[in-house]
Design a protein around this motif. Sequence first.
Motif, PDB file in Angstrom:
ATOM      1  N   HIS A   1       9.493 -14.367   5.580  1.00 18.37           N
ATOM      2  CA  HIS A   1       9.905 -14.467   6.911  1.00 18.37           C
ATOM      3  C   HIS A   1       9.069 -13.763   7.952  1.00 18.37           C
ATOM      4  O   HIS A   1       9.064 -14.152   9.015  1.00 18.37           O
ATOM      5  N   GLY A   2       8.237 -12.988   7.546  1.00 14.61           N
ATOM      6  CA  GLY A   2       7.251 -12.393   8.503  1.00 14.61           C
ATOM      7  C   GLY A   2       5.894 -13.243   8.488  1.00 14.61           C
ATOM      8  O   GLY A   2       5.154 -13.075   9.532  1.00 14.61           O
ATOM      9  N   GLY A   3       5.923 -14.202   7.626  1.00 14.56           N
ATOM     10  CA  GLY A   3       4.731 -15.244   7.724  1.00 14.56           C
ATOM     11  C   GLY A   3       3.649 -14.579   6.881  1.00 14.56           C
ATOM     12  O   GLY A   3       2.487 -14.987   7.176  1.00 14.56           O
ATOM     13  N   GLN A   4       3.734 -13.510   6.051  1.00 13.93           N
ATOM     14  CA  GLN A   4       2.619 -13.095   5.216  1.00 13.93           C
ATOM     15  C   GLN A   4       2.038 -14.203   4.339  1.00 13.93           C
ATOM     16  O   GLN A   4       2.894 -14.822   3.547  1.00 13.93           O
ATOM     17  N   THR A   5       0.857 -14.571   4.340  1.00 20.31           N
ATOM     18  CA  THR A   5      -0.042 -15.390   3.337  1.00 20.31           C
ATOM     19  C   THR A   5      -0.678 -14.872   2.271  1.00 20.31           C
ATOM     20  O   THR A   5      -1.285 -15.330   1.434  1.00 20.31           O
ATOM     21  N   VAL A   6      -1.350 -13.855   2.715  1.00 16.76           N
ATOM     22  CA  VAL A   6      -2.437 -12.900   1.813  1.00 16.76           C
ATOM     23  C   VAL A   6      -1.510 -11.642   1.374  1.00 16.76           C
ATOM     24  O   VAL A   6      -1.473 -10.983   2.580  1.00 16.76           O
ATOM     25  N   PHE A   7      -1.673 -11.432   0.113  1.00 20.80           N
ATOM     26  CA  PHE A   7      -0.654 -10.353  -0.338  1.00 20.80           C
ATOM     27  C   PHE A   7      -1.528  -9.032  -0.534  1.00 20.80           C
ATOM     28  O   PHE A   7      -1.624  -8.455  -1.594  1.00 20.80           O
ATOM     29  N   GLN A   8      -2.276  -8.635   0.296  1.00 21.22           N
ATOM     30  CA  GLN A   8      -2.946  -7.308   0.787  1.00 21.22           C
ATOM     31  C   GLN A   8      -2.508  -7.005   2.116  1.00 21.22           C
ATOM     32  O   GLN A   8      -3.013  -7.681   2.943  1.00 21.22           O
ATOM     33  N   ILE A   9      -1.918  -5.665   2.245  1.00 16.62           N
ATOM     34  CA  ILE A   9      -1.617  -5.473   3.555  1.00 16.62           C
ATOM     35  C   ILE A   9      -2.658  -5.466   4.446  1.00 16.62           C
ATOM     36  O   ILE A   9      -4.018  -5.207   4.126  1.00 16.62           O
ATOM     37  N   HIS A  10      -2.242  -6.043   5.800  1.00 16.22           N
ATOM     38  CA  HIS A  10      -3.455  -6.127   6.787  1.00 16.22           C
ATOM     39  C   HIS A  10      -2.968  -5.931   8.250  1.00 16.22           C
ATOM     40  O   HIS A  10      -1.611  -6.469   8.494  1.00 16.22           O
ATOM     41  N   LEU A  11      -3.782  -5.723   9.149  1.00 17.00           N
ATOM     42  CA  LEU A  11      -3.082  -5.658  10.504  1.00 17.00           C
ATOM     43  C   LEU A  11      -4.094  -6.703  11.350  1.00 17.00           C
ATOM     44  O   LEU A  11      -5.073  -6.478  11.056  1.00 17.00           O
ATOM     45  N   HIS A  12      -3.108  -7.580  11.961  1.00 11.01           N
ATOM     46  CA  HIS A  12      -3.773  -8.303  13.048  1.00 11.01           C
ATOM     47  C   HIS A  12      -3.834  -7.505  14.442  1.00 11.01           C
ATOM     48  O   HIS A  12      -2.956  -7.034  14.883  1.00 11.01           O
ATOM     49  N   LEU A  13      -5.148  -7.815  15.059  1.00 14.26           N
ATOM     50  CA  LEU A  13      -5.380  -7.212  16.333  1.00 14.26           C
ATOM     51  C   LEU A  13      -5.770  -8.573  17.291  1.00 14.26           C
ATOM     52  O   LEU A  13      -6.623  -9.291  16.865  1.00 14.26           O
TER      53      LEU A  13
ATOM     54  N   PHE B   1      -7.634  -5.990  10.135  1.00 17.99           N
ATOM     55  CA  PHE B   1      -8.147  -4.707   9.450  1.00 17.99           C
ATOM     56  C   PHE B   1      -7.323  -4.691   8.206  1.00 17.99           C
ATOM     57  O   PHE B   1      -6.044  -4.538   8.161  1.00 17.99           O
ATOM     58  N   VAL B   2      -8.081  -4.213   7.030  1.00 21.32           N
ATOM     59  CA  VAL B   2      -7.905  -4.290   5.800  1.00 21.32           C
ATOM     60  C   VAL B   2      -7.879  -3.187   5.015  1.00 21.32           C
ATOM     61  O   VAL B   2      -9.303  -2.845   4.867  1.00 21.32           O
ATOM     62  N   PRO B   3      -7.131  -2.477   4.511  1.00 28.27           N
ATOM     63  CA  PRO B   3      -7.295  -1.160   3.882  1.00 28.27           C
ATOM     64  C   PRO B   3      -8.111  -1.641   2.363  1.00 28.27           C
ATOM     65  O   PRO B   3      -7.808  -2.468   1.828  1.00 28.27           O
ATOM     66  N   LYS B   4      -8.831  -0.618   1.877  1.00 32.41           N
ATOM     67  CA  LYS B   4      -9.527  -0.858   0.801  1.00 32.41           C
ATOM     68  C   LYS B   4      -8.660  -0.237  -0.365  1.00 32.41           C
ATOM     69  O   LYS B   4      -9.047  -0.691  -1.583  1.00 32.41           O
ATOM     70  N   THR B   5      -7.383   0.296  -0.093  1.00 33.17           N
ATOM     71  CA  THR B   5      -6.586   0.489  -1.157  1.00 33.17           C
ATOM     72  C   THR B   5      -5.734  -0.643  -1.056  1.00 33.17           C
ATOM     73  O   THR B   5      -5.254  -1.222  -0.089  1.00 33.17           O
ATOM     74  N   SER B   6      -5.492  -1.009  -2.497  1.00 29.64           N
ATOM     75  CA  SER B   6      -4.679  -2.227  -2.780  1.00 29.64           C
ATOM     76  C   SER B   6      -3.142  -2.049  -2.926  1.00 29.64           C
ATOM     77  O   SER B   6      -2.421  -1.211  -3.602  1.00 29.64           O
ATOM     78  N   ILE B   7      -2.494  -2.645  -1.583  1.00 31.94           N
ATOM     79  CA  ILE B   7      -0.951  -2.468  -1.553  1.00 31.94           C
ATOM     80  C   ILE B   7      -0.716  -4.054  -1.137  1.00 31.94           C
ATOM     81  O   ILE B   7      -1.026  -4.520   0.125  1.00 31.94           O
ATOM     82  N   ALA B   8       0.096  -4.669  -2.018  1.00 32.97           N
ATOM     83  CA  ALA B   8       0.484  -6.023  -1.876  1.00 32.97           C
ATOM     84  C   ALA B   8       1.231  -6.399  -0.297  1.00 32.97           C
ATOM     85  O   ALA B   8       0.859  -7.266   0.299  1.00 32.97           O
ATOM     86  N   THR B   9       2.287  -5.788  -0.101  1.00 31.75           N
ATOM     87  CA  THR B   9       3.185  -5.886   1.070  1.00 31.75           C
ATOM     88  C   THR B   9       3.536  -4.599   1.756  1.00 31.75           C
ATOM     89  O   THR B   9       3.383  -3.416   1.015  1.00 31.75           O
ATOM     90  N   LEU B  10       4.081  -4.579   2.875  1.00 34.95           N
ATOM     91  CA  LEU B  10       4.614  -3.228   3.316  1.00 34.95           C
ATOM     92  C   LEU B  10       5.740  -2.633   2.620  1.00 34.95           C
ATOM     93  O   LEU B  10       5.957  -1.453   2.488  1.00 34.95           O
ATOM     94  N   ASN B  11       6.360  -3.530   2.055  1.00 35.32           N
ATOM     95  CA  ASN B  11       7.501  -3.111   0.924  1.00 35.32           C
ATOM     96  C   ASN B  11       6.802  -2.401  -0.247  1.00 35.32           C
ATOM     97  O   ASN B  11       7.666  -1.656  -0.885  1.00 35.32           O
TER      98      ASN B  11
ATOM     99  N   VAL C   1      -0.072  -6.675  14.773  1.00 33.93           N
ATOM    100  CA  VAL C   1       1.003  -7.332  14.006  1.00 33.93           C
ATOM    101  C   VAL C   1       0.508  -6.893  12.694  1.00 33.93           C
ATOM    102  O   VAL C   1      -0.450  -7.197  12.014  1.00 33.93           O
ATOM    103  N   MET C   2       1.690  -6.630  11.979  1.00 35.57           N
ATOM    104  CA  MET C   2       1.718  -6.796  10.341  1.00 35.57           C
ATOM    105  C   MET C   2       2.645  -7.696   9.863  1.00 35.57           C
ATOM    106  O   MET C   2       3.902  -7.270   9.957  1.00 35.57           O
ATOM    107  N   ASN C   3       2.436  -8.535   9.118  1.00 39.27           N
ATOM    108  CA  ASN C   3       3.294  -9.591   8.436  1.00 39.27           C
ATOM    109  C   ASN C   3       3.712  -9.045   7.158  1.00 39.27           C
ATOM    110  O   ASN C   3       3.099  -8.723   6.415  1.00 39.27           O
TER     111      ASN C   3
END
Length: 117
Positions: free
Chosen positions: A92-104, A42-52, A86-88
């Motif tokens: 250390h979280g294992g994020q590989t794509v730098f647009q926030i996304h939620l794994h179901l 699940f990916v938002p259409k608002t561009s946000i690279a990481t949860l930080n 899950v949101m990486n």
Amino acid sequence: MTDTTLFGKIIRREIPADIVFEDEHLIAFRDIAPQAPVHVLFVPKTSIATLNDLHEEEAQVVGRLVFAAATYAKQQGFAEDGYRIVMNCNAHGGQTVFQIHLHLLAGAHLGRFGVPV
Ligand code: AMP
């Protein structure tokens, strides 16, 4: 800001994806390398690279991802059996794509998680 990641390209239909849901706020599509019988991003259409990079006034962006995932789980009939979201974040979280996304993740007992590698 334009999302230049591959998820932005999926949103703009520049590359294909198996899209299962879309509205004005977000898109959901099957992960290309599923880690469970059901694995939807699940990916938002608002561009946000990481949860930080998430600001307080954008908290509803994440809330919408969670609500969309929970709604999808109910619609698909696996909500009662259960699922994991899950949101990486970053290395250390294992994020590989730098647009926030939620794994179901769903469709089986998923076991424990969070073991350091
Ligand atoms: P993360 O590691 O949390 O950044 O998650 C990125 C996810 O994107 C991984 O689970 C990948 O398998 C997935 N992925 C990469 N490329 C694609 C693609 N073209 N279509 C669907 N999922 C993808």
